[in-house]
Design an enzyme around this catalytic site. Structure first.
Site, PDB file in Angstrom:
ATOM      1  N   ARG A 315       0.843  -1.211   0.000  1.00  0.00           N
ATOM      2  CA  ARG A 315       0.000   0.000   0.000  1.00  0.00           C
ATOM      3  C   ARG A 315       0.871   1.251   0.000  1.00  0.00           C
ATOM      4  O   ARG A 315       0.512   2.261  -0.620  1.00  0.00           O
ATOM      5  CB  ARG A 315      -0.980   0.009   1.175  1.00  0.00           C
ATOM      6  N   GLU A 716      -9.806   5.540   7.108  1.00  0.00           N
ATOM      7  CA  GLU A 716      -8.369   5.788   6.990  1.00  0.00           C
ATOM      8  C   GLU A 716      -7.982   7.068   6.250  1.00  0.00           C
ATOM      9  O   GLU A 716      -7.039   7.751   6.661  1.00  0.00           O
ATOM     10  CB  GLU A 716      -7.705   4.592   6.298  1.00  0.00           C
TER      11      GLU A 716
END
Length: 782
Positions: A315, A716
């Site tokens: 990520r 997030e």
């Protein structure tokens, strides 16, 4: 009634929270005979374990059982992806704080005192405690062939031929999850060798599968229940397995319930953190700051085992472009092995670290060229909806230029920038800084098969509805959102729908509540179940009224056909008498996604969430102390299911990111022992750190993808908005130095690091100038 019209509803347990009546795992009434467990920890960071002397532990008052690696009845491995971590260290110690044994006693105090009596025979080895050392030794937690490398139009020649070529290095540190409720599990033996586990976890199925292997039992013999957890932030995605396994082994051995709650100091040293990263960049740009080529390196300090580090590194690699289209680019990732606790998921999951790197590069480009960093950012933003990220996914839902322009205008960024410059020109001791940074954050689990969710709805004869789904409630408002989805679909008021405790006996094979996917997956699954029930009830209403099923309307707790109507409860009673099933299972799997696990090329995300923030700070140039003065945020949550919950998540995400980037400093001594083990020396942001001027606005546009209610994830992405505070500090540092040079400001940007950055100029430091002037003034007054 649309989802949007439901607007700002309170968290379903808000009243219980503030009254202290919301039960967590540690609050459950203890069954008679419950034992309490404690863990014995290693005091060295690396060594060969030659043996344990646990005689004193076993003989301590109240002790009922002592276990170590030899006592694990099944598979000792608890690593979620790779089998490289065990319940207890067996023959090799990998970090200071590693679990060596555990004890169960009649009281918590007796167990904790007994755990201090164990003695380990260890041959010490030299630990690796620094990511740079691990990188130099090529010490990784996975095989070399799994290391991520993505190239998109990459050319070394293009980089070197650019009018301006820059390079830099950035460090960002670890971050403790600091959930209010620590790791806790209660294991209750059931009949026929079965086990019930109450766990503070984001991932009930992971606990279930791990415990089945550890105990040598079928998965169906383990039930995990979670009513709520007091914060997770990723720290309870995988790392609750060890706590639950220890409690379960002791419960199986003694035949009695066992509770294990880690004290805060033990939780600090035993469990992993947000990954520290070493970040390097080389970029080539033109005279206006457009990046023509970029070469990025991200190295993660994974600790001693893999845990979820490879996905976290992925990520970071995916998010290294952030909001910017970089047509010639290479990014390489390295998951470094060190002798520390195995680092793990943390809100953003590597995305913040990758994003910080490109933002640092943008800052340096702007200062090298004497430009406003916002202008450089705007020139590099993704444009239109056909440009592709470096992993080849089209950014089809791009709203970055419009969103940044609106925030720039609404926050009065340009005028405030001028005001900051005017203030700094007349102030020697305090310098202000301001920055606007954007965010583009991909939404989905990057491991494709995890993108699925299930739900079960039960309708009772009084017309109330109970919902079970695979998500866990950790304060983020998932349950109230899912209840709103079900209520809207069935035409009910929200008070007639309740979300029940998450249980692996009700919803099997669930994914973790993580990756900002809780509402996307479980809301869609619950909607699917509700639609099945509605179709069934509409068929009955059509049969009773003689009208068409497609003309039946569910609204305001009633079911209306053109010729007659019933209360929802009345129709449900009719369904019961007609022997129609009043329960339905729902399921959802995210469409359109998939990427190659080795090349990382493809479409890992269904959509992106966007946002931008303006932060303004003030810095004392003599001490490096700083204060956040104002924050303005514009964030994209699609068509919000619950704006009150979403705004709360945005505010909380920003503040948690602020802690990571400015105050939350972790350290280890030369022997690998953690220096910060509690709030006395580890500073998370408090109410006083939040400025009085803190404005959050939502972008007024629905998600273009068919998500639940056309909403977007919000867990997030907002954390990355806090990068604007770090950039504002760098702006203040640059003003204090006054040399026009690039600023290296490692994170967390503590007062010490800010002061170091101020004094890093090759020219005479402003601090020295101010101190010299003060000295002259004192001499003149004598």
């Amino acid at each position: 009634m649309s989802l949007k019209s439901r607007a700002a509803l309170a968290h379903d347990a808000a009243r219980l929270h503030v009254q202290g009546r919301a039960p967590y795992a540690d609050d459950l009434p203890e069954i008679d005979g419950t034992l309490h467990a404690a863990v014995g920890l290693s005091e060295v960071a690396h060594g060969r374990l030659r043996g344990l002397d646990l005689a004193a532990v076993a003989a301590a008052p109240g002790v009922a059982a002592v276990i170590d690696a030899k006592a694990v009845p099944g598979d000792p491995n608890i690593g979620p992806v790779f089998h490289d971590e065990q319940v207890f260290a067996a023959d090799r110690i990998e970090y200071a704080g590693q679990a060596l044994f555990a004890v169960a006693a009649a009281t918590q105090a007796q167990a904790r005192r007994a755990a201090l009596l164990g003695k380990a025979k260890v041959t010490k080895l030299k630990p690796v405690l620094d990511v740079e050392e691990a990188l130099a030794k090529k010490s990784y937690v996975v095989a070399d062939e799994l290391l991520p490398v993505i190239e998109n139009g990459w050319s070394e020649e293009t980089l070197r031929a650019a009018p301006h070529v820059l390079s830099g290095r950035q460090l960002c540190g670890a971050q403790e999850h600091f959930y209010l409720e620590g790791q806790v599990a209660v294991a209750q033996p059931q009949e026929d060798g079965r086990m019930l586990i109450h766990s503070s976890t984001q991932n009930p199925s992971e606990i279930q599968h791990t415990l089945a292997a550890v105990l040598g039992r079928p998965i169906s013999a383990i039930e995990v229940r979670v009513r709520r957890i007091g914060g997770g932030f990723g720290g309870k995605e995988t790392q609750g397995c060890q706590t639950a396994a220890i409690a379960a082994i002791l419960a199986q051995r003694t035949g009695r319930p066992v509770k294990l709650r880690l004290p805060r100091a033990v939780d600090f040293v035993l469990t992993g953190k947000r990954h520290p990263f070493l970040l390097d960049y080389r970029v080539g740009c033109d005279d206006e700051g457009r990046i023509l080529a970029a070469d990025f390196m991200v190295a993660a300090d994974c600790g001693f085992s893999a845990d979820l580090s490879l996905s976290i590194l992925d990520r970071a690699v995916y998010h290294v472009d952030n909001a910017y289209h970089l047509p010639c680019m290479r990014v390489r990732g390295f998951p470094c092995k060190t002798n520390k606790a195995s680092n793990t998921a943390f809100r953003g999951f590597g995305g913040p670290q990758g994003t910080l790197l490109v933002e640092r590069a943008i800052e340096d480009v702007a200062r090298r060229l004497g430009l406003d960093p916002l202008d450089v950012r705007r020139r590099n933003l993704y444009q239109g909806r056909q440009q592709r990220a470096h992993y080849r996914q089209k950014v089809r839902d791009n709203i970055l230029p419009e969103l940044v322009e609106r925030l720039e205008r609404d926050s009065r960024y340009r005028k405030r920038k001028e005001a900051v410059a005017a203030f700094n020109a007349g102030s020697e001791l305090v310098k202000k800084g301001i920055a606007l940074t954007p965010v583009k954050f991909g939404i989905c689990f990057m491991v494709t098969f995890l993108n699925q969710g299930g739900a079960l709805l039960n309708v009772y004869r009084d017309g109330t509805v109970a919902c079970n789904h695979g998500g866990t409630e950790m304060g983020q408002g998932l349950f109230i959102k899912v209840a709103q989805v079900v209520a809207k679909t069935l035409g009910l008021s929200v008070d007639r729908v309740s979300c029940e405790a998450t249980s692996t006996a009700k919803i099997p094979n669930t994914s973790a509540t993580a990756a900002s996917s809780g509402t996307d997956l479980n809301g869609k699954a619950a909607e699917d179940a509700a639609l099945r029930l509605r179709e069934r009830l509409a068929g009955l209403a059509a049969e009773l009224s003689g009208d068409r099923a497609e003309d039946i309307v569910f609204r305001d707790n009633r079911v209306r056909a053109p010729s007659r109507s019933w209360s929802f409860a009345e129709l449900v009673e009719r369904a019961y008498l007609a022997r129609l099933p009043l329960a339905a299972a729902g399921f959802y799997r995210t469409p359109k996604i998939g990427s190659d696990p080795l090349t990382r090329i493809g479409r890992p995300y269904l959509y992106y969430a966007y946002g931008a923030a303006v932060s303004e700070v003030a810095v004392d140039v003599l001490t490096g102390e700083h204060r956040l003065l104002q924050v303005d945020i514009l964030h994209d949550v699609g068509d919000s299911i619950n704006p009150a919950v979403d705004i709360g998540q945005i505010e909380g995400g920003y503040v948690q990111g602020l802690g990571w980037l400015t105050t939350e400093e972790m350290g280890w001594d030369a022997e690998g022992r953690m220096l910060a083990t509690g709030p006395a020396v580890y500073k998370i942001p408090a109410a006083g750190d939040v400025p009085a001027k803190f404005t959050v606005r939502l972008w007024p546009e629905a998600n273009r993808e068919d998500t639940i209610g056309r909403s977007k994830a919000v867990g997030e992405p907002p954390l990355l908005l806090a990068i604007s505070a770090w950039a504002a500090l760098a702006d203040a540092v640059a003003s204090a130095r006054g040399d026009g040079g690039m600023v290296r400001l490692d994170a967390p940007a503590t007062p010490e690091r800010v002061l170091t950055a101020i004094n890093a100029s090759a020219a005479e430091a402003p601090v020295q100038k101010v101190r010299a002037k003060r000295g002259r003034e004192r001499q003149m007054t004598k």
